[in-house]
Design an enzyme around this catalytic site. Structure first.
Site, PDB file in Angstrom:
ATOM      1  N   ALA A 135      -0.226  -4.898   3.229  1.00 41.76           N
ATOM      2  CA  ALA A 135      -1.687  -4.236   2.798  1.00 41.76           C
ATOM      3  C   ALA A 135      -1.539  -2.818   3.460  1.00 41.76           C
ATOM      4  O   ALA A 135      -2.066  -1.969   2.738  1.00 41.76           O
ATOM      5  CB  ALA A 135      -2.781  -5.006   3.815  1.00 41.76           C
ATOM      6  N   ASP A 136      -1.173  -2.716   4.579  1.00 45.30           N
ATOM      7  CA  ASP A 136      -0.940  -1.411   5.033  1.00 45.30           C
ATOM      8  C   ASP A 136      -0.204  -0.259   4.220  1.00 45.30           C
ATOM      9  O   ASP A 136      -0.615   0.870   3.884  1.00 45.30           O
ATOM     10  CB  ASP A 136      -0.164  -1.203   6.512  1.00 45.30           C
ATOM     11  CG  ASP A 136      -1.246  -1.755   7.713  1.00 45.30           C
ATOM     12  OD1 ASP A 136      -2.299  -1.664   7.410  1.00 45.30           O
ATOM     13  OD2 ASP A 136      -0.518  -2.454   8.701  1.00 45.30           O
ATOM     14  N   PHE A 137       1.039  -0.715   3.786  1.00 47.41           N
ATOM     15  CA  PHE A 137       1.998   0.013   3.001  1.00 47.41           C
ATOM     16  C   PHE A 137       1.488   0.086   1.633  1.00 47.41           C
ATOM     17  O   PHE A 137       1.615   1.285   0.896  1.00 47.41           O
ATOM     18  CB  PHE A 137       3.356  -0.359   3.024  1.00 47.41           C
ATOM     19  CG  PHE A 137       3.885  -0.257   4.553  1.00 47.41           C
ATOM     20  CD1 PHE A 137       3.820   0.811   5.253  1.00 47.41           C
ATOM     21  CD2 PHE A 137       4.451  -1.296   5.227  1.00 47.41           C
ATOM     22  CE1 PHE A 137       4.243   0.897   6.276  1.00 47.41           C
ATOM     23  CE2 PHE A 137       4.879  -1.329   6.292  1.00 47.41           C
ATOM     24  CZ  PHE A 137       4.808   0.075   7.218  1.00 47.41           C
TER      25      PHE A 137
END
Length: 407
Positions: free
Chosen positions: A179-181
């Site tokens: 999700a972050d990347f």
């Protein structure tokens, strides 16, 4: 190798970076790799939370000045400016920096930057051409808009965890912060698009990305099947619900991944496995057939792949141009000859931790560079430098701000 005669395609672009954690700093690292001058605003004495995220023993004695290994991995090519946004003077200083930036990036929850007087409306009033980028967990509308959201929570809500692992297992997330990347990558694309539009129109704008939508975009290949087709996507380990064979198979000493995405490749695989009868079996003639008869086909292939070791199969498959790979550990992956042949690991000298090896930018240009120019910054390392260079503050003014705890 790096070419010192080239500069990044974003050379001269200035970024005022209010991000923290992972997704936002990954965005600004990508912009920095592309040549932008990124001013990373951090709380004096504390800094970004990832300065305290660490799994290796090497850096423990240097936190928080240099940062833990997570910080070191995603903050190269930036300059750190210590500014306390809880002070009125700190907020004024931050707004002054934002007024000189081409791009402003924030990943606070919706409403936080506005409460600090640093929202899009505030910055646009002093910098009409600004590209103002916002990254949140769940978006700016809806019942969860104001809620915090960590990568693991977004992966759970997006459905990623429900299709990861094997049936009957407890929920499992992928080993990467998907999700972050995904959010950071998509926000970078949005920022560059807005910057390109500004070149044509002269107008800035606000762009926003949510981690939830960015993660869902990684599941787009399943969306039509689920929404319109009523399909139920179940976890199947390394397998693929829409392609067969397309997974890890056991060898005599480990595993080898095989990916045959076409009927021709499946036929080639059958030939090198010494089982041409599988290619002509009516149960396996097309990918649709193979998906429907997965449970019959996979054990037949597994029986054959167990007869040789991984290295032997890799040599055989590569000779026949069949997509394949060993299941590397992280250590093996980071020392893979293919990776090293493309200069994908770069050594940079860090003034505190010494030689530091980071993944290079994945971008390659024929007429520009995306080099690692600077090591990850020490906390507030460049405060005086940036304030003098960008705002024209003299030594006495900087000392005054420091004595009052603003910087």
């Amino acid at each position: 190798m790096a070419d010192s005669t080239k500069v990044g395609p974003l050379h001269g672009v200035k970024v005022c970076d209010f991000t923290h954690g992972v997704a936002g700093p990954y965005t600004t690292m990508l912009l920095a790799d592309l040549g932008a001058d990124v001013w990373k605003l951090e709380k004096p004495g504390r800094g970004d939370a990832t300065r305290y995220m660490n799994v290796s023993k090497r850096y423990r004695g240097d936190i928080p000045r240099s940062g833990g290994d997570y910080f070191l991995a995603i903050n190269r090519n930036k300059r750190s400016v210590g500014v306390d946004l809880k002070t009125e003077d700190g907020r004024r200083l931050a707004l002054a920096l934002a007024s000189r930036a081409d791009i402003v990036v924030s990943n606070f929850r919706p409403g936080v930057m506005e409460s600090l007087g640093l929202g899009y409306t505030d910055v646009r009033a002093v910098n009409p051409g600004v590209v103002y980028a916002s990254l949140s967990a769940y978006g700016e509308r809806g019942p969860l808009a104001s809620q915090p959201g960590m990568d693991v929570a977004v992966q759970a809500r997006s459905g990623v965890m429900s299709i990861t692992g094997y049936g009957g297992m407890d929920p499992v997330k992928p080993g990467v912060s998907l999700a972050d990347f995904a959010g950071g990558s998509h926000l970078t694309t949005a920022v560059l698009s807005a910057l390109f539009q500004r070149e044509r129109t002269g107008e800035g704008q606000q762009v926003s990305i949510s981690l939830l939508e960015a993660t869902m975009s990684m599941l787009i290949n399943y969306s039509v099947a689920v929404i319109d087709g009523g399909a139920v996507i179940a976890p199947m380990g390394s397998g693929h619900p829409q392609l067969v064979p397309f997974q890890a198979f056991p060898t005599s000493d480990g595993y080898v991944v095989i990916g045959t995405g076409t009927n021709r490749l499946f036929g080639d695989l059958c030939d090198v496995l010494g089982a041409p009868e599988l290619r002509d079996d009516p149960r396996f003639l097309t990918n649709v057939d193979r998906v429907a008869n997965r449970e019959e086909l996979i054990p037949l292939i597994e029986k054959l792949t167990r007869t040789r070791d991984t290295a032997e199969w890799l040599a055989i498959f590569e000779e026949s141009s069949i997509p394949c790979a060993p299941v590397n550990t992280m250590e093996q992956a980071l020392t893979d000859p293919q990776l090293l042949a493309n200069d994908a690991i770069v050594e940079v000298d860090h003034p505190v931790v010494g030689p530091l090896h980071v993944l290079a930018s994945p971008y390659h240009f024929s007429a520009a560079s995306a080099d690692v120019r600077m090591p990850p910054p020490q906390l507030a390392e460049h405060t005086a430098e940036v304030l003098s260079e960008v705002l024209g503050l003299d030594e006495d003014q900087i000392d005054s701000l420091r004595s009052r705890g603003v910087i």
